[in-house]
Scaffold this active site. Structure first.
Site, PDB file in Angstrom:
ATOM      1  N   GLU A 171       0.419  -0.718   0.016  1.00  0.00           N
ATOM      2  CA  GLU A 171      -0.116  -0.318  -0.195  1.00  0.00           C
ATOM      3  C   GLU A 171       1.233   1.966  -0.028  1.00  0.00           C
ATOM      4  O   GLU A 171       0.494   2.473  -0.677  1.00  0.00           O
ATOM      5  CB  GLU A 171      -0.631   0.046   1.402  1.00  0.00           C
ATOM      6  CG  GLU A 171      -2.443  -0.930   0.905  1.00  0.00           C
ATOM      7  CD  GLU A 171      -3.072  -0.830   0.012  1.00  0.00           C
ATOM      8  OE1 GLU A 171      -2.710   0.115  -1.075  1.00  0.00           O
ATOM      9  OE2 GLU A 171      -4.603  -1.194   0.598  1.00  0.00           O
TER      10      GLU A 171
HETATM   11  C1  BLG Z   1     -10.954   0.145  -0.584  1.00  0.00           C
HETATM   12  C2  BLG Z   1     -11.008   0.171   0.653  1.00  0.00           C
HETATM   13  C3  BLG Z   1     -13.032  -0.904   0.372  1.00  0.00           C
HETATM   14  C4  BLG Z   1     -13.531  -0.658  -0.210  1.00  0.00           C
HETATM   15  C5  BLG Z   1     -12.923  -0.266  -2.145  1.00  0.00           C
HETATM   16  O1  BLG Z   1     -11.736   0.244  -1.882  1.00  0.00           O
HETATM   17  O2  BLG Z   1     -10.030   0.481  -0.805  1.00  0.00           O
HETATM   18  N1  BLG Z   1     -10.241  -0.387   1.215  1.00  0.00           N
HETATM   19  C6  BLG Z   1      -9.706   0.269   2.649  1.00  0.00           C
HETATM   20  O3  BLG Z   1     -10.045   1.345   2.502  1.00  0.00           O
HETATM   21  C7  BLG Z   1      -8.943  -0.874   3.013  1.00  0.00           C
HETATM   22  O4  BLG Z   1     -13.043  -0.803   1.446  1.00  0.00           O
HETATM   23  O5  BLG Z   1     -14.052  -0.917  -1.092  1.00  0.00           O
HETATM   24  S1  BLG Z   1     -15.842  -0.396  -0.422  1.00  0.00           S
HETATM   25  O6  BLG Z   1     -16.184  -0.419   0.608  1.00  0.00           O
HETATM   26  O7  BLG Z   1     -17.197  -1.651  -0.736  1.00  0.00           O
HETATM   27  O8  BLG Z   1     -16.379  -0.242  -1.511  1.00  0.00           O
HETATM   28  C8  BLG Z   1     -13.244   0.308  -2.512  1.00  0.00           C
HETATM   29  O9  BLG Z   1     -13.796   0.993  -2.985  1.00  0.00           O
HETATM   30  C9  BLG Z   1      -6.787   1.058  -1.251  1.00  0.00           C
HETATM   31  C10 BLG Z   1      -8.267   0.620  -1.913  1.00  0.00           C
HETATM   32  C11 BLG Z   1      -8.431   1.409  -2.692  1.00  0.00           C
HETATM   33  C12 BLG Z   1      -6.964   1.661  -3.192  1.00  0.00           C
HETATM   34  N2  BLG Z   1      -5.701   1.268  -2.144  1.00  0.00           N
HETATM   35  C13 BLG Z   1      -6.998  -0.225  -0.502  1.00  0.00           C
HETATM   36  O10 BLG Z   1      -6.157  -1.741  -1.221  1.00  0.00           O
HETATM   37  C14 BLG Z   1      -6.018   2.395  -4.169  1.00  0.00           C
HETATM   38  O11 BLG Z   1      -6.276   3.301  -3.562  1.00  0.00           O
HETATM   39  N3  BLG Z   1      -6.745   2.606  -5.139  1.00  0.00           N
HETATM   40  C15 BLG Z   1      -5.759   3.677  -6.224  1.00  0.00           C
HETATM   41  C16 BLG Z   1      -4.575   3.353  -6.974  1.00  0.00           C
HETATM   42  S2  BLG Z   1      -3.783   4.455  -7.712  1.00  0.00           S
HETATM   43  O12 BLG Z   1      -3.907   6.534  -7.083  1.00  0.00           O
HETATM   44  O13 BLG Z   1      -4.848   4.653  -8.872  1.00  0.00           O
HETATM   45  O14 BLG Z   1      -3.056   4.431  -7.776  1.00  0.00           O
END
Ligand code: BLG
Length: 486
Positions: free
Chosen positions: A314
């Site tokens: 992360e």
């Molecule tokens: C996750 C949330 C989930 C959520 C999903 O997004 O975040 N997890 C956490 O907060 C730990 O709870 O599920 S939901 O509540 O059922 O909708 C979907 O919204 C976080 C993710 C998103 C991801 N990282 C943890 O893995 C992220 O930041 N992606 C973007 C990457 S970048 O900026 O494009 O590089």
């Protein structure tokens, strides 16, 4: 018919049969070594307790040599009994003794010289001898540059023999041999400047690179080497043949490739620069958060290294990390998730780790009972990243395709469809960046393996000793500087 044969004749027939049986019995070969092993039910293997051979990991005994030997024992239908040698010499010595091990699986280079003492099997790993030196020193580029350097190698190692051969052409070349150290000690000595250089096998360097930030490869010695198992000298070649047949099959069916990938693939995965960056982060960042990872994991009954692996994926263990989508903190919690987990400040690393751990366990528990471990852990990671709703959509797509919705291997093929209109338009939760959780899970699995590897009990000393080092003046910004190319 036989019942009507006169007793005398029947008796004569019996006598003849018995005599024949006895004759055959006395002419029969004594059982071969392979038959004796199978009868006894035990294959005795001598190895060394080292990262590239045999060590304890989170699931018990592990290591390239251990796993290969275990598969061979299974193949023979016998138990594996491992003994460890303190030095290479000791492994060779014990191999020849009566009642000693049947074979040595100890990352041994199959050199001609050693071939006088033992019988080598088919090789199962190609390695190069690499000369390593300390970053910041002038890089040696050829054997001549080693003259005048403080060099140490293991007593009885093939590297000692290689240096002796070089001495014939370079009389000024000096080096020490020690049987009181391991490869990891030699690397530490170079890393800390106690010696200028050492020689290591490329596979051993690949495993140890994750600990030492100052080690750099100078050059490879000419000519590659092969690693093989060694059997004592002897006439009976039944075990040697069985071993070679097994190794040939392991090569053909991909077993060897998978083991190489599993044990030596870390550096390929991280890339050389990534491996050094990881080594620095392991020294400089992880110690700040390790306690929280451990305590949180303990509270929820999970492996702390899995939580730490999520944190590395992360944010590379950076508490202020922010993603393009505004998700923040060491464990990258969305605002909504943070609130639901009782996290008031996402940038507080302790809160972030505790909230992330709690959330992981929550999504893990909420998965359908039909999903079993270890897949259940991979599904929980995917849900952590993409949300349980989208994961459920991918499981439904898998089912519709005749795939198994409880198997990660099947569902991960469906996840990318969630970003294609023809598919997501028909799902319950709609569009999602479905490729992201696939990479997310793959990376975390790899980091989890790496962390298991670097935190195994016998390497703990190395890691802790190093992380205790106080390095004044090092800031987060320094750590993120581009590392110099090798
Ligand atoms: C996750 C949330 C989930 C959520 C999903 O997004 O975040 N997890 C956490 O907060 C730990 O709870 O599920 S939901 O509540 O059922 O909708 C979907 O919204 C976080 C993710 C998103 C991801 N990282 C943890 O893995 C992220 O930041 N992606 C973007 C990457 S970048 O900026 O494009 O590089």
């Amino acid at each position: 018919m036989f019942a009507h044969t006169p007793l005398r004749l029947r008796y004569a027939a019996w006598l003849l049969a018995t005599a024949l049986f006895l004759m055959l019995g006395s002419c029969a070969e004594p059982p071969s070594q392979l038959e004796r092993i199978q009868e006894e039910g035990v294959l005795r293997v001598i190895t060394r307790n080292s990262p590239s051979t045999y060590f304890q990991d989170r699931n018990g005994p592990a290591g390239f040599e251990y796993e290969l030997a275990k598969r061979f024992a299974d193949h023979l239908g016998v138990k594996l009994k491992i003994e460890t040698a303190d030095s290479i010499e000791q492994a060779f010595d014990r191999l020849g003794r009566p009642g000693g091990p049947h074979l040595a699986a100890a990352g041994l280079i199959a050199s001609d010289e050693r071939g006088q003492r033992v019988r080598f099997t088919l090789p199962y790993l190609d390695v190069a001898t690499q000369v390593v030196y300390r970053k910041g020193q002038r890089r040696p580029t050829r054997p001549e540059d080693l003259v005048g350097k403080r060099i140490m190698v293991l007593e009885g190692s093939h590297h000692a023999a290689e240096l002796e051969a070089l001495q014939a052409e370079l009389p000024g070349l000096n080096f020490q041999r020690s049987d009181a150290v391991e490869v990891v000690d030699l690397l530490r000595m170079v890393d800390e400047g106690q010696i200028d250089a050492t020689l290591v096998q490329s596979n051993e360097l690949a495993m140890n690179q994750l600990y030492f930030t100052n080690i750099r490869t100078a050059f490879d010695l000419e000519g590659g080497n092969s690693v093989a198992w060694a059997l004592p000298q002897g006439e009976d070649d039944s075990l040697l043949q069985a071993t070679n047949a097994f190794l040939a099959k392991a090569q053909e069916n991909g077993t060897l490739q998978r083991l190489r990938e599993r044990y030596y693939g870390h550096v390929d995965f991280l890339g050389y620069v990534g491996a050094y960056a990881f080594a620095r982060h392991l020294q400089e960042r992880l110690p700040r958060y390790e306690r929280t990872f451990r305590e949180t994991a303990k509270k929820y009954g999970i492996d702390w290294r899995l939580l730490a692996a999520i944190g590395y994926q992360e944010s590379h263990w950076q508490p202020e990390a922010t993603s393009k989508t505004g998700v923040r903190g060491l464990m990258m919690l969305t605002q909504r998730t943070a609130k639901a987990m009782g996290v008031t400040n996402r940038l507080d690393p302790k809160q972030s780790i505790q909230g992330g751990g709690k959330y992981f366990v929550k999504v893990h528990e909420a998965l359908p009972d039909s999903i079993e471990e270890p897949d259940r852990t991979w599904f929980a990671l995917a849900a952590y990243n993409v949300g349980a709703g989208h994961l459920e959509d991918a499981r439904r797509l898998a089912k519709a395709e005749g795939l198994n919705p409880d198997k990660w291997l099947d569902v991960k093929q469906m996840l990318p469809r969630l970003s294609q209109k023809q598919w997501y338009s028909k799902t319950r939760y709609g569009y999602a960046r479905g490729g992201e959780p696939v990479h997310f899970v793959a990376n975390i699995r790899r980091y989890y393996d790496i962390l298991t590897w670097v935190t195994q009990p016998q390497m703990e000393g190395t890691r802790l000793a190093r992380s205790d080092l106080h390095l004044p003046g090092i800031t987060e910004a320094d750590l993120d500087d581009n590392l110099p190319p090798l």
